[in-house]
Enzyme design. Structure first.
Site, PDB file in Angstrom:
ATOM      1  N   SER A 148       0.842  -1.186   0.000  1.00 49.97           N
ATOM      2  CA  SER A 148       0.000   0.000   0.000  1.00 49.97           C
ATOM      3  C   SER A 148       0.882   1.241   0.000  1.00 49.97           C
ATOM      4  CB  SER A 148      -0.889   0.009   1.243  1.00 49.97           C
ATOM      5  OG  SER A 148      -0.101   0.243   2.394  1.00 49.97           O
ATOM      6  N   LYS A 149       0.275   2.365  -0.298  1.00 47.94           N
ATOM      7  CA  LYS A 149       1.089   3.582  -0.392  1.00 47.94           C
ATOM      8  C   LYS A 149       1.716   3.934   0.964  1.00 47.94           C
ATOM      9  CE  LYS A 149      -2.750   6.734   0.410  1.00 47.94           C
ATOM     10  NZ  LYS A 149      -3.592   7.801  -0.060  1.00 47.94           N
ATOM     11  N   ARG A 150       1.077   3.513   2.009  1.00 46.53           N
ATOM     12  CA  ARG A 150       1.636   3.763   3.345  1.00 46.53           C
ATOM     13  C   ARG A 150       2.975   3.058   3.532  1.00 46.53           C
ATOM     14  NH1 ARG A 150      -0.027   6.108   7.362  1.00 46.53           N
ATOM     15  NH2 ARG A 150      -1.993   7.141   7.599  1.00 46.53           N
TER      16      ARG A 150
END
Length: 392
Positions: A148-150
RNA sequence: GCCGGGUUCGUCUAGUCGGCCUAGGACGUAAGAUUUUCAUUCUUAAAAUCAGGGGUUCGAAUCCCCUACCCGGUACCA
């Protein structure tokens, strides 16, 4: 329906709107035609569901996974039209793809469970279904689960092609471009994540990729993103580029630093420095001394290499360098080496001291190559400066 | 829970129809070499009893079954 759902939950079962339950629900199947019409006319909200045939094996032919079979009894009658009149993704998707004459549906593995619905929908419309290919997921580098972008910003690598500013949260997510990844390197790296041509080749041009790529060669399991491998690809691609091709990355850095430069000079510097770069952004750190004389000298390196009488020796070397009318790198090199040997000087100490004067520390490209680029006058200037700084 | 998918060195993977696999390559790691320095480069090494257990077979990473674990789905989201 709510009541049924609660009842099922009480029995620790999951309620499902399907062949076994739909006849006990209030719908157009259980209501009389007149009653249905009446309710419709009165504006009562409703949804339209897909009515699966009972107990039927549905086959989805997936290009990557082969035949996937599921029995219709396990599927629930999916909503096709929401009560606001809007179609759900499933309906919209297949109508869209059909009208656009899509031949291949290539999507992430998370869609595999809804593929049977799509197949049945095509069938219900009497349309030919496209080919399906469900790609493995990209996993986070540490642990399991979808990338995920996190994860990207948590672990220090981009997940977006370009830097992205979320207008709502104001959050900034780094991008491959801004981090200094070359487009070709990113494409190459991504292509090899979950796909492999079966040979030992790892570096591919876009054209090669286009020719070699085939859905059949895609692996079935998810792949973890590797930061180290991404860096390696970028380094490889920087090496393959000429100084001229790389120039824009560095003129930008020079401009940001507010340093004026001759393009020819910059190109020479790029040629000798690019092999030490993983990202263009490392340029200044590696090559800054080509443009600005050092003002500080590594105390550690000085301690190790600068001996009693070094200043005097360096002046002798400067004279040797200045002997050519036009600086001849090879000749100067040979002259200096001969002199050092003939006088039994400590080679490492003398040459590294010279290097410290030029670079500021005991690092950087080959000594005479640097002198050649910098020029002898500048070399003398810097050497006098370091002698003055160290020996006063 | 139920359904579906997956499972080869730390990581990405090769391994297509069982024998040429004493399981290959790459990244990373370690050691050496080269380099007057640092980085690069080169060489070598360690690293997977092919998730585990049963079969089938003369022979299985490759075929079948079971188990475990991981992932995904299970919405009037996409």
């Amino acid at each position: 329906m709510d009541a049924k759902r609660k009842e099922a939950e009480a029995q620790k079962k999951t309620f499902q709107y399907d062949a076994s339950t739909r006849m006990s629900m209030v719908n157009s199947l259980t209501l009389s035609a007149e009653e249905t019409e009446k309710r419709l006319a009165s504006g009562e909200p409703f949804v339209v569901r897909f009515k699966y045939p009972a107990d039927t094996d549905i086959h989805v032919h997936d290009l990557i996974r082969g035949e996937v079979v599921i029995n219709s009894n396990l599927l629930d009658d999916k909503v096709l039209y929401k009560s606001d009149g809007m179609p759900t993704y499933h309906l919209a998707n297949i109508v869209d793809d059909h009208t656009m004459k899509i031949t291949h549906v290539i999507r992430g593995e998370e869609w595999l469970p809804s593929a049977p619905l799509h197949v049945m929908l095509y069938k219900a419309f009497g349309w030919e279904a496209p080919q399906f290919a469900h790609l493995p997921l990209l996993l986070k580098p540490d642990g399991n689960g979808k990338l995920s972008k996190r994860d990207g910003d948590r672990l220090g690598f981009p997940v977006f092609p370009l830097e992205w500013h979320d207008p709502k949260s104001g959050e900034v997510s780094s991008g491959y471009r801004e981090t200094g990844y070359l487009p070709e390197a990113v494409v190459n790296m991504l292509a090899l994540l979950g796909w492999n041509p079966g040979t030992e080749q790892e570096i591919f041009s876009l054209d090669e990729l286009v020719n070699l790529f085939s859905l059949e060669k895609i692996s079935k399991s998810g792949a973890k993103f590797s930061l180290d491998k991404a860096k390696w690809f970028n380094h490889e691609y920087i090496q393959m580029k000429s100084a001229q091709e790389l120039l824009p990355y560095f003129t930008k850095i020079m401009d940001e630093k507010g340093i004026s430069y001759e393009e020819d000079y910059l190109l020479k510097v790029i040629d000798v420095i690019k092999e030490r770069l993983t990202f263009p952004s490392e340029f200044w750190e590696q090559a800054g001394f080509f443009f600005v004389a050092p003002t500080e000298y590594s105390a550690q390196d000085l301690k190790k290499r600068w001996k009693e009488g070094t200043g005097e020796k360096l002046r002798v070397i400067l004279q040797l360098l200045e002997q050519d009318e036009v600086f001849d790198m090879q000749a100067a090199h040979d002259r200096v080496m001969e002199h050092i040997k003939a006088n039994e000087w400590n080679m490492g100490a003398v040459l590294n001291s010279l290097r410290i004067g030029i670079v500021g520390a005991a690092r950087g490209p080959e000594l005479f190559t640097m002198i050649n680029i910098l020029g002898v006058p500048e070399t003398r200037k810097r050497t006098e400066a370091v002698i003055a700084a160290v020996e006063g």
